[in-house]
Write an enzyme that holds these catalytic residues in place. Structure first.
Site, PDB file in Angstrom:
ATOM      1  N   GLY A  71      -3.431   1.772  -5.837  1.00 36.78           N
ATOM      2  CA  GLY A  71      -3.819   2.262  -7.147  1.00 36.78           C
ATOM      3  C   GLY A  71      -2.912   1.763  -8.264  1.00 36.78           C
ATOM      4  O   GLY A  71      -3.379   1.393  -9.344  1.00 36.78           O
ATOM      5  N   THR A  72      -1.627   1.756  -8.011  1.00 40.12           N
ATOM      6  CA  THR A  72      -0.676   1.329  -9.041  1.00 40.12           C
ATOM      7  C   THR A  72      -0.929  -0.111  -9.442  1.00 40.12           C
ATOM      8  O   THR A  72      -0.984  -0.451 -10.630  1.00 40.12           O
ATOM      9  CB  THR A  72       0.765   1.511  -8.530  1.00 40.12           C
ATOM     10  OG1 THR A  72       0.974   2.900  -8.253  1.00 40.12           O
ATOM     11  CG2 THR A  72       1.781   1.035  -9.546  1.00 40.12           C
ATOM     12  N   HIS A 201      -5.068   5.247   0.518  1.00 44.28           N
ATOM     13  CA  HIS A 201      -4.352   6.395   1.117  1.00 44.28           C
ATOM     14  C   HIS A 201      -4.705   7.742   0.485  1.00 44.28           C
ATOM     15  O   HIS A 201      -4.204   8.778   0.908  1.00 44.28           O
ATOM     16  CB  HIS A 201      -2.831   6.166   1.122  1.00 44.28           C
ATOM     17  CG  HIS A 201      -2.138   6.354  -0.194  1.00 44.28           C
ATOM     18  ND1 HIS A 201      -1.431   7.503  -0.482  1.00 44.28           N
ATOM     19  CD2 HIS A 201      -2.014   5.557  -1.263  1.00 44.28           C
ATOM     20  CE1 HIS A 201      -0.905   7.388  -1.699  1.00 44.28           C
ATOM     21  NE2 HIS A 201      -1.244   6.208  -2.186  1.00 44.28           N
ATOM     22  N   THR A 237      -1.372 -13.357   0.787  1.00 46.28           N
ATOM     23  CA  THR A 237      -2.159 -13.253   2.013  1.00 46.28           C
ATOM     24  C   THR A 237      -2.708 -11.834   2.139  1.00 46.28           C
ATOM     25  O   THR A 237      -1.991 -10.866   1.893  1.00 46.28           O
ATOM     26  CB  THR A 237      -1.265 -13.591   3.224  1.00 46.28           C
ATOM     27  OG1 THR A 237      -0.774 -14.917   3.035  1.00 46.28           O
ATOM     28  CG2 THR A 237      -2.030 -13.506   4.533  1.00 46.28           C
ATOM     29  N   CYS A 325       6.958  16.815  -5.262  1.00 44.50           N
ATOM     30  CA  CYS A 325       7.859  17.921  -4.931  1.00 44.50           C
ATOM     31  C   CYS A 325       9.311  17.553  -5.176  1.00 44.50           C
ATOM     32  O   CYS A 325      10.084  18.326  -5.717  1.00 44.50           O
ATOM     33  CB  CYS A 325       7.646  18.359  -3.488  1.00 44.50           C
ATOM     34  SG  CYS A 325       8.235  20.025  -3.181  1.00 44.50           S
TER      35      CYS A 325
END
Ligand SMILES: *Cc1c(COP(=O)(O)O)cnc(C)c1O
Length: 389
Positions: A71-72, A201, A237, A325
């Site tokens: 995502g980043t 993820h 790759t 957290c």
């Protein structure tokens, strides 16, 4: 000790079926997808199948899906890639003040490079008003980037309305769909997005792999320079096992999405109701209805979220405060401040995010454990003694 994982927004457990699908690609199928020989071809077939599956899942064409490291990277690619490729046309970008750091920071970076960023404000529920986006548009606007759903408070944005505005003005529209891809149905043409970020993820796939949907014809500059993988748009790759895992995760989501959303909304509502009823001086953060099926975010007055999070951890419950957290920074969450929470209430925030393996008795366990934990912490809180009574 009983362990209850309620931090699915940070990452999801990898589905055992995903692991199984990936294994051969760490072993016998090891070819480089860019190689000409049969070893390469076999790996290449695998990633092209995933590309087609992701495309069909969101109503796109296979060529419009580019694999990334998550995502980043997709968010960096979308924002910087559009900015640099279109700077002759304009230098203005519109985003919101509750985006994930992987959009906020690239925007800050672009600002330092001379681009102008307008950050539209959200309301008390964390909603962007499409009218505000419309008003912010200038003849220099080249990109609008508004996330689909917020990772902290779960608010789902009216992206179809924003997409329509963007399309009407011929401005590229990007959405960070990391929290919704594989959880809520989305067709790129229905919401009018030109770019969409996703990450494996967050939907029971492996970490370190994701994709960026880029609508055909979009002018975007490559972000990773090197080989000509991904048609020259993203060198390096391919992460073949990761991509195969992402593909399996999408296949599983396809069959389970609706059923899971129904179950999780029920658990979510039970947890919200239970917390608000059993613990005084608590309030819900985010929208009561337009929210992710798995997201519960509450502010517990007079205590630090960090203390709550760590005490719950000792009881086997994994939750989150602010946005992570063990958050390194002591600054309260920008999202909670953006919806108008005081610094104190923002610091006392607690997020529970559930998922595929959450059961109702996990929620019951939290509802048993949380009230005495809050009571214990409040008993030693100087603020509670002076202000609450
Ligand atoms: C997790 C997350 C990201 C970052 O994705 P990574 O794959 O971990 O880099 C971006 N945006 C949102 C909304 C997220 O929840």
């Amino acid at each position: 000790m009983r362990r209850v994982y309620l931090d699915y927004a940070a990452t999801t457990p990898t589905d055992p079926e995903v692991v199984k699908a990936m294994l051969p690609y760490f072993g016998e199928i090891y070819g480089n997808p860019s190689s000409l020989h049969s070893f390469g071809a076999e790996a290449n077939r695998a990633i092209e199948t995933v590309r087609a599956d992701i495309a069909s899942f969101i109503g796109a064409k296979p060529e419009e899906v580019i694999f990334t490291s998550g995502g980043t990277e997709s968010n960096n690619f979308a924002s910087k890639g559009i900015a640099y490729a279109n700077k002759e046309k304009g230098d203005h970008i519109i985003t919101s003040n509750i985006e994930h750091h992987s959009i906020l920071e690239p925007c800050k970076f672009l600002e330092a490079q001379g681009f102008n960023i307008t950050s539209v404000k959200v309301d008390e529920f964390g909603l962007v008003d499409p009218e505000d986006v419309k008003k912010a548009i200038t003849d220099k606007t080249i990109l609008i980037s508004i996330m689909h759903a917020n990772n902290e408070i779960g608010t789902i944005q009216p992206i179809a309305e924003i997409g329509e505005i963007a399309q009407g003005k011929g401005i590229y529209f990007h959405t960070d769909a990391v929290q919704t891809f594989g959880h809520l149905p989305l067709q790129v043409d229905d919401v009018g997005v030109d770019l969409l970020s996703l990450s494996a993820h967050k939907l029971y796939g492996p970490k370190g792999v994701g994709a960026l949907y880029i609508r055909e014809g979009t002018k975007i500059r490559s972000f990773m320079h090197g080989g000509d993988q991904e048609r020259g748009l993203r060198a390096s790759t391919h992460n073949v096992p990761g991509i195969v895992g992402l593909g399996k995760a999408v296949e599983l989501a396809n069959g389970k999405m609706d059923e899971e959303a129904t179950k999780l909304s029920m658990l979510r509502d039970k947890l919200i109701k239970g917390i608000l009823e059993r613990i005084e001086h608590t309030r819900l953060n985010g929208h009561p209805v337009k929210r992710l099926p798995n997201n519960v975010n509450v502010s517990v007055a007079y205590i630090e979220g960090e203390a709550l999070c760590l005490t719950l951890d000792m009881e086997g419950i994994a939750s989150s405060t602010g946005s992570a957290c063990s958050s390194v920074s002591l600054e309260p969450s920008h999202v909670l401040l953006a919806i108008g929470r005081s610094h104190e209430l923002a610091r006392g925030s607690l997020r529970f995010t559930s998922g595929r393996y959450t059961e109702e008795d996990d929620i019951d366990y939290v509802l048993d454990v949380l009230p005495p934990v809050v009571e214990k912490l409040r008993a030693i809180s100087p603020l509670y003694k002076t202000e609450a009574r």
